[in-house]
Design an enzyme around this catalytic site. Structure first.
Site, mmCIF file in Angstrom:
data_model
loop_
_atom_site.group_PDB
_atom_site.id
_atom_site.type_symbol
_atom_site.label_atom_id
_atom_site.label_comp_id
_atom_site.label_asym_id
_atom_site.label_seq_id
_atom_site.Cartn_x
_atom_site.Cartn_y
_atom_site.Cartn_z
ATOM 1 C CD GLU A 13 -76.176 -29.020 -24.656
ATOM 2 O OE1 GLU A 13 -77.030 -29.488 -25.429
ATOM 3 O OE2 GLU A 13 -75.580 -27.950 -24.861
ATOM 4 C CG HIS A 15 -72.028 -27.380 -20.725
ATOM 5 N ND1 HIS A 15 -71.713 -28.524 -21.411
ATOM 6 C CD2 HIS A 15 -72.935 -26.715 -21.507
ATOM 7 C CE1 HIS A 15 -72.381 -28.544 -22.565
ATOM 8 N NE2 HIS A 15 -73.134 -27.477 -22.637
ATOM 9 C CG HIS A 166 -71.988 -29.266 -27.066
ATOM 10 N ND1 HIS A 166 -71.249 -28.134 -27.316
ATOM 11 C CD2 HIS A 166 -72.956 -28.909 -26.187
ATOM 12 C CE1 HIS A 166 -71.751 -27.134 -26.605
ATOM 13 N NE2 HIS A 166 -72.787 -27.572 -25.916
ATOM 14 C CG ASP A 287 -76.603 -25.256 -23.378
ATOM 15 O OD1 ASP A 287 -75.521 -25.641 -22.882
ATOM 16 O OD2 ASP A 287 -76.678 -24.722 -24.495
HETATM 17 MN MN MN Z 1 -74.120 -26.621 -24.422
#
Ligand code: MN
Length: 324
Positions: A13, A15, A166, A287
């Site tokens: 995850e 980004h 998400h 993340d």
């Molecule tokens: Mn995220």
């Protein structure tokens, strides 16, 4: 300090931002402190040394990249959403092609048009080498259990493509958060929203109709692994009309759903997720850049699991769910 690169990692995850998509990302600025938001925007747009060094610092061999924010799911014009989803997927595919060993990708989809989304998913996994898709919660107040998404699930199942849900905001203001802006966002409301989305999919029978469909949840499953026993026990006595499921609810969460560690660096929920959902169900994620890679790396390398479990979570399980 322990060697944070000891266990090879694939991170799920992680980004990025494409400059033309900042306006969509800004719609989530109400959820995040201005200081973090500004800093993140800069880091999100880097695909070079900065991102690679942070990956190297904790032994991440490959990051599966995904657009930050709701993206085109926040677009009011469906044709614009469909066109711009293709645009950002082409952008991501270029970045992946520059460093194919280091970057994978999740497709970004215009869920306003389920058939176009299915077509774009197919293009992304077949032609652009992506691993699946990331969908940012509801789109125009519609969740993925809606009948209109049957063609989408059918295609995802045929392709073997996992769908990562998400967090996003609910479609309307919810009174229970009034006076508590701190609860609206990652502290709590995103957990409620995303876990509910997954529960809608299970209880609607979506996975009876599409038994090979693959769903991924971040944030250690948004509390779901903790609650599996209770879902089964209360489903039995719920006021459910003529709804039926082929299996107890928990079985879908062990068959169709995978869970990542994104944004959670704590042993207790990791232990719970492995024990409740299965060792093959839990996968490492940072993340990035909303959580610090060093913190995630220090935690997973020192977490109180054995090395066989650590290898499964850090990289081995990714092969079982992603198109890599
Ligand atoms: Mn995220």
């Amino acid at each position: 300090m322990a060697d944070l690169t000891r266990t090879k990692k694939i991170a799920l995850e992680e980004h990025f931002m494409e400059p033309d998509f900042i306006d969509y990302f800004n719609t989530t600025s109400i959820n995040i402190s201005p200081a973090l938001f500004g800093k993140a925007l800069d880091v999100l747009q880097d695909f070079g040394e900065r991102r690679l060094e942070s990956m190297d610092s904790i032994g991440i061999e490959k990051s599966v990249l995904s657009l930050a924010g709701p993206g085109v799911q926040a677009e009011k014009m469906t044709d614009v959403a469909v066109r711009r989803a293709r645009q950002v997927n082409d952008f991501l595919a270029e970045k992946m092609a520059e460093k194919p060993d280091r970057y994978g990708g999740f497709a970004h989809l215009a869920m306003q048009d389920p058939v176009a989304a299915a077509d774009e998913l197919e293009r992304c996994v077949r032609d652009l080498g992506m691993s699946g898709a990331m969908i940012n919660g509801q789109t125009n107040a519609t969740y993925l259990d809606d009948d209109r998404y049957s063609p989408f699930w059918e295609r995802a199942e045929d392709l073997g493509a996992p769908i990562y849900i998400h967090p996003n905001n609910p479609p309307e203001q919810v009174h229970m958060y009034s006076g508590h802006p701190e609860l609206f966002g990652p502290v709590w409301s995103w957990t409620v929203e995303t876990a509910t989305h997954a529960l809608r999919l299970v209880f609607s029978g979506t996975f009876d109709r599409f038994p090979k469909a693959k769903l991924i949840l971040g944030h250690m499953g948004e509390t779901i692994p903790f609650l599996l026993w209770r879902f089964d026990s209360r489903w039995d006595i719920s006021n459910r009309g003529d709804m039926t499921l082929e299996m107890p609810p928990s079985e879908y969460f062990r068959r169709n759903v995978w869970y990542t560690t994104s944004g959670v660096c704590a042993d207790e929920p990791l232990r719970c997720s492995i024990d409740a959902a299965g060792l093959d169900r839990v996968l490492f994620a940072v993340d990035y850049p909303f959580e610090k890679p060093i913190e995630a790396g220090e935690w997973i390398e020192g977490a109180s699991i054995d090395d066989e479990e650590r290898a499964a979570v850090c990289h081995e399980n990714a092969r079982g769910v992603l198109l890599l």
